[in-house]
Enzyme design. Structure first.
Site, mmCIF file in Angstrom:
data_model
loop_
_atom_site.group_PDB
_atom_site.id
_atom_site.type_symbol
_atom_site.label_atom_id
_atom_site.label_comp_id
_atom_site.label_asym_id
_atom_site.label_seq_id
_atom_site.Cartn_x
_atom_site.Cartn_y
_atom_site.Cartn_z
ATOM 1 N N ARG A 46 0.856 -1.198 0.000
ATOM 2 C CA ARG A 46 0.000 0.000 0.000
ATOM 3 C C ARG A 46 0.884 1.238 0.000
ATOM 4 O O ARG A 46 0.594 2.241 -0.631
ATOM 5 C CB ARG A 46 -0.964 0.000 1.196
ATOM 6 C CG ARG A 46 -1.772 1.278 1.261
ATOM 7 C CD ARG A 46 -3.062 1.238 2.094
ATOM 8 N NE ARG A 46 -3.168 0.218 3.089
ATOM 9 C CZ ARG A 46 -2.585 0.261 4.299
ATOM 10 N NH1 ARG A 46 -1.865 1.299 4.669
ATOM 11 N NH2 ARG A 46 -2.737 -0.742 5.151
ATOM 12 N N TYR A 98 -15.682 19.678 -13.373
ATOM 13 C CA TYR A 98 -16.002 18.273 -13.636
ATOM 14 C C TYR A 98 -17.098 17.843 -12.651
ATOM 15 O O TYR A 98 -17.003 18.119 -11.441
ATOM 16 C CB TYR A 98 -14.734 17.431 -13.431
ATOM 17 C CG TYR A 98 -14.980 15.953 -13.518
ATOM 18 C CD1 TYR A 98 -15.303 15.353 -14.726
ATOM 19 C CD2 TYR A 98 -14.882 15.149 -12.385
ATOM 20 C CE1 TYR A 98 -15.531 13.994 -14.800
ATOM 21 C CE2 TYR A 98 -15.102 13.784 -12.460
ATOM 22 C CZ TYR A 98 -15.422 13.211 -13.671
ATOM 23 O OH TYR A 98 -15.650 11.871 -13.737
ATOM 24 N N ASP A 170 -6.543 20.928 -11.772
ATOM 25 C CA ASP A 170 -6.933 19.694 -12.457
ATOM 26 C C ASP A 170 -6.517 19.867 -13.919
ATOM 27 O O ASP A 170 -7.140 20.619 -14.673
ATOM 28 C CB ASP A 170 -8.454 19.498 -12.317
ATOM 29 C CG ASP A 170 -8.948 18.221 -12.995
ATOM 30 O OD1 ASP A 170 -8.230 17.694 -13.870
ATOM 31 O OD2 ASP A 170 -10.061 17.766 -12.658
ATOM 32 N N LYS A 195 -7.492 9.384 -18.436
ATOM 33 C CA LYS A 195 -7.780 10.048 -19.711
ATOM 34 C C LYS A 195 -6.534 10.047 -20.613
ATOM 35 O O LYS A 195 -6.122 8.996 -21.052
ATOM 36 C CB LYS A 195 -8.312 11.444 -19.424
ATOM 37 C CG LYS A 195 -9.370 11.508 -18.298
ATOM 38 C CD LYS A 195 -10.651 10.765 -18.635
ATOM 39 C CE LYS A 195 -11.581 10.575 -17.441
ATOM 40 N NZ LYS A 195 -11.900 11.752 -16.653
HETATM 41 C C1 PLP Z 1 -12.424 12.010 -15.356
HETATM 42 C C2 PLP Z 1 -12.087 13.277 -14.683
HETATM 43 C C3 PLP Z 1 -11.887 13.318 -13.296
HETATM 44 C C4 PLP Z 1 -12.051 12.098 -12.428
HETATM 45 O O1 PLP Z 1 -11.111 11.129 -12.682
HETATM 46 P P1 PLP Z 1 -11.395 9.542 -12.485
HETATM 47 O O2 PLP Z 1 -10.116 8.931 -12.933
HETATM 48 O O3 PLP Z 1 -12.561 9.205 -13.356
HETATM 49 O O4 PLP Z 1 -11.694 9.336 -11.047
HETATM 50 C C5 PLP Z 1 -11.547 14.531 -12.748
HETATM 51 N N1 PLP Z 1 -11.424 15.651 -13.483
HETATM 52 C C6 PLP Z 1 -11.617 15.639 -14.808
HETATM 53 C C7 PLP Z 1 -11.479 16.910 -15.583
HETATM 54 C C8 PLP Z 1 -11.962 14.461 -15.453
HETATM 55 O O5 PLP Z 1 -12.177 14.459 -16.774
#
Ligand code: PLP
Length: 381
Positions: A46, A98, A170, A195
């Site tokens: 972990r 988001y 982000d 992504k």
């Molecule tokens: C998908 C996404 C998230 C969340 O990420 P996960 O890997 O799905 O938990 C956060 N911010 C943005 C802009 C996203 O596209």
């Protein structure tokens, strides 16, 4: 090293035991110790895993940062950042977030006494009246989802610095290829690795990158204590994905540009939201803080009806109707009923998320095929 070289090499060394060129998947939960607490730096998985370590070094290098930390999802990474705060602390963030971040802030963390201000951050001046001694964090997302609103990271970070406020960005939509928030004054970069970094729609993962050792240690403490760690197998997949990040991003950008221009000229299309258009709000900021404009865009139909939008989304073949983004394949989605369904309707409309708004994650296919697919679908509505 330049970006494409780092994507291939950074953080990755041939395996010391065998010389394996690709980082092995260390599929283990624990590690043998020579005598109590005397080990090779790995106690329990972990806390640390060599496959994860290589990925953390790679992602940190791509963001020109000192330290990377990987999480089991993007939301897990965001969760760890908010857990730096205490009850009574305040966060300034945007009204165009988001959907999952909005949901977590409102439905999970407000309950623990953390206060969130959701405001229009496209003008950094809007921040100033909200700052008080409890303001501890700015949470920025740019380009935003799904309207591609652009926030001036440097301007926000400058205000934050004067007031001792942490800035987290982000950076999922831009990817490290297009934008490096630490260089613009941010303290924390967050990625939904799911992504563009992963890039192949086969992994859920998140990451944070920071420069400050103390901040890294606090975030690692939360990661290890709360346990949202990724699997070594997923770390391997992302290490592989990152090797082609530059090539993929270049194609995402050129395909995105051509599709944005095609849509803008189409008689059935209403508005096209793509930061590369000179008339896109804050286009100049995008031009400064990003290397290119990416493969994410949204558009509305001139006839703003959800039924027509649905018809279009059912008719396309190459664009798969699905949530998520950033994979090699093109995706299409309907924010109002999919990614942003958790935002109340009045709030959604007020923020410009109309019923016919369609979001595209433009993939790396041949552009002629993508445009033909959209042409056929638009003719049918
Ligand atoms: C998908 C996404 C998230 C969340 O990420 P996960 O890997 O799905 O938990 C956060 N911010 C943005 C802009 C996203 O596209």
């Amino acid at each position: 090293m330049k970006f494409g070289t780092k994507a291939v090499h950074a953080g990755v060394e041939p395996d010391p035991l065998t010389g394996a060129v690709m980082t092995p998947i260390y599929q283990t939960s624990t590690y043998a110790q020579e005598s109590p607490s005397k080990h090779k730096g790995y106690g329990y998985a972990r806390g640390a895993n060599p496959t994860r370590d290589a990925l953390q070094r790679s992602i940190a290098a791509l963001e020109n940062g000192q330290f990377g930390l990987c999480f089991s999802s993007g939301m897990g990474a965001t969760d760890a950042v908010i857990k730096l705060l205490s009850p009574g602390d305040e966060v300034i963030t945007s009204n165009d977030l988001y959907g999952g971040s909005y949901r977590m802030f409102r439905k999970v963390f407000e309950k623990y006494g953390i206060k969130f201000h959701f405001i229009d951050l496209t003008n950094a001046e809007n921040i100033k009246p909200l700052i008080n001694e409890r303001t501890k964090l700015m949470w920025l997302e740019t380009p935003s989802n799904p309207l591609m609103r652009i926030i001036d990271i440097k301007a926000c970070a400058a205000i934050a610095k004067q007031n001792n406020i942490l800035v987290a960005v982000d950076n999922t939509f831009a990817s490290p290829y297009l934008q490096n928030p630490l260089a613009l004054g941010a303290d924390i970069v967050m990625h939904s690795v799911t992504k563009y970094l992963g890039g192949h729609s086969d992994v859920i993962m998140g990451a944070l990158v920071v420069n400050d050792q103390k901040l890294r240690d606090e975030l690692f403490f939360i990661l290890n204590s709360c346990g949202a760690v990724p699997s070594p197998n997923d770390c391997f997949l992302v290490l592989r994905g990152i090797k082609t990040l530059q090539l993929r991003m270049q194609r995402h950008c050129s395909n995105g540009k051509q599709i944005a221009e095609f849509l803008a000229a189409h008689p059935k299309v209403g508005k096209v939201y793509w930061p590369g258009f000179p008339n896109h709000p804050n286009h100049d900021v995008a031009k400064q803080q990003m290397n290119d404009f990416g493969g994410m865009l949204s558009f509305t139909l001139k006839d703003d009806s959800q039924a027509k939008a649905n018809k279009l989304m059912e008719t396309v073949h190459l664009f798969t109707l699905a949530e998520s983004l950033g994979g090699v394949e093109s995706l299409i989605n309907h924010p109002a009923s999919m990614t942003h369904a958790s935002i109340p309707k009045e709030e959604r409309i007020k923020n410009g998320l109309s019923d016919s708004l369609i979001r595209l994650s433009v993939g790396i296919e041949d552009i002629e095929d993508l445009i033909e697919d959209l042409t056929t679908a638009l003719n049918g509505v």
